[in-house]
Scaffold this motif. Sequence first.
Motif, PDB file in Angstrom:
ATOM      1  N   PRO A  95       0.827  -1.221   0.000  1.00  0.00           N
ATOM      2  CA  PRO A  95       0.000   0.000   0.000  1.00  0.00           C
ATOM      3  C   PRO A  95       0.854   1.261   0.000  1.00  0.00           C
ATOM      4  N   LEU A  96       0.315   2.298  -0.593  1.00  0.00           N
ATOM      5  CA  LEU A  96       1.031   3.560  -0.694  1.00  0.00           C
ATOM      6  C   LEU A  96       1.359   4.129   0.679  1.00  0.00           C
ATOM      7  N   ASN A  97       0.453   3.937   1.647  1.00  0.00           N
ATOM      8  CA  ASN A  97       0.721   4.510   2.966  1.00  0.00           C
ATOM      9  C   ASN A  97       1.897   3.838   3.661  1.00  0.00           C
ATOM     10  N   LYS A  98       2.275   2.638   3.229  1.00  0.00           N
ATOM     11  CA  LYS A  98       3.465   1.990   3.790  1.00  0.00           C
ATOM     12  C   LYS A  98       4.725   2.745   3.380  1.00  0.00           C
ATOM     13  N   VAL A  99       4.740   3.203   2.120  1.00  0.00           N
ATOM     14  CA  VAL A  99       5.855   4.029   1.649  1.00  0.00           C
ATOM     15  C   VAL A  99       5.874   5.349   2.406  1.00  0.00           C
ATOM     16  N   GLY A 100       4.686   5.945   2.585  1.00  0.00           N
ATOM     17  CA  GLY A 100       4.599   7.192   3.337  1.00  0.00           C
ATOM     18  C   GLY A 100       5.090   7.041   4.757  1.00  0.00           C
ATOM     19  N   GLU A 101       4.805   5.900   5.373  1.00  0.00           N
ATOM     20  CA  GLU A 101       5.245   5.670   6.743  1.00  0.00           C
ATOM     21  C   GLU A 101       6.766   5.570   6.825  1.00  0.00           C
ATOM     22  N   VAL A 102       7.375   4.931   5.833  1.00  0.00           N
ATOM     23  CA  VAL A 102       8.840   4.863   5.789  1.00  0.00           C
ATOM     24  C   VAL A 102       9.440   6.262   5.673  1.00  0.00           C
ATOM     25  N   LEU A 103       8.858   7.090   4.810  1.00  0.00           N
ATOM     26  CA  LEU A 103       9.349   8.456   4.650  1.00  0.00           C
ATOM     27  C   LEU A 103       9.171   9.262   5.929  1.00  0.00           C
ATOM     28  N   ARG A 104       8.038   9.058   6.609  1.00  0.00           N
ATOM     29  CA  ARG A 104       7.797   9.768   7.866  1.00  0.00           C
ATOM     30  C   ARG A 104       8.835   9.391   8.910  1.00  0.00           C
ATOM     31  N   GLN A 105       9.137   8.098   9.009  1.00  0.00           N
ATOM     32  CA  GLN A 105      10.114   7.630   9.976  1.00  0.00           C
ATOM     33  C   GLN A 105      11.504   8.188   9.668  1.00  0.00           C
ATOM     34  N   ARG A 106      11.837   8.243   8.392  1.00  0.00           N
ATOM     35  CA  ARG A 106      13.141   8.784   8.001  1.00  0.00           C
ATOM     36  C   ARG A 106      13.230  10.280   8.322  1.00  0.00           C
ATOM     37  N   ALA A 107      12.116  10.996   8.089  1.00  0.00           N
ATOM     38  CA  ALA A 107      12.115  12.434   8.388  1.00  0.00           C
ATOM     39  C   ALA A 107      12.301  12.689   9.868  1.00  0.00           C
ATOM     40  N   GLN A 108      11.718  11.815  10.691  1.00  0.00           N
ATOM     41  CA  GLN A 108      11.821  11.979  12.136  1.00  0.00           C
ATOM     42  C   GLN A 108      13.219  11.571  12.635  1.00  0.00           C
ATOM     43  N   GLY A 109      13.887  10.695  11.864  1.00  0.00           N
ATOM     44  CA  GLY A 109      15.186  10.209  12.286  1.00  0.00           C
ATOM     45  C   GLY A 109      16.313  11.133  11.908  1.00  0.00           C
TER      46      GLY A 109
END
Length: 210
Positions: free
Chosen positions: A196-210
């Motif tokens: 799902p597209l939101n899985k990619v979005g979640e990875v990007l969110r985690q990277r932004a927070q890291g």
Amino acid sequence: MNPELLDKIKFDANGLVPAILQDHFTGRVLMLAYMNRASLEKTLATGHCWFYSRSRQELWEKGATSGNFQQVQEIRLDCDGDTLLIRVQSAGPACHTGSVSCFDEAQLNESATATAFFEMVDNLSRLLHERNLKRPEGSYTTKLFNAGTRQIAKKLGEEGVEVALAAVAEADDRFAEEAADLVYNLLVLLEARGVPLNKVGEVLRQRAQG
């Protein structure tokens, strides 16, 4: 949201708590409604949003009439315990007027362009999912899905090369067209793989927070 957190919510004198719905992928605020304990329990049990109508004094299921269900991805309780933030994946517009959001489009800030882009990508992803399920004859997308994951991946690689070449040798408009082709083929590949597209979005969110 852990069901045990129900006991930590500070419902008001009428037994209600405001709930803000936010698009899980784009971050856009969609609507504000109220929940009581019963509607929140139904939300947790079904995975999509139920609210309490203060005018009708009854529970109501978001999307029951329109089909625009709001699938819950995450529920957060604010620091005071008296407001909920519900991150959802929308099956359609959240507002009864047919708009994506209940909030005035004219009041959107400079992030509106980026939000509109994410909405277009999200809508395209949903359309590709439908095409994958129905496989209508004569559709180019159907042809890609019928070819299988390996061929779709090959096509994505070809598009990536075309984007790179356009970046160094073509005008901006042509470069943008090639980039759009790349996004489309990436979404096709994600759908073919069942990611799902939101899985990619979640990875990007985690990277932004890291």
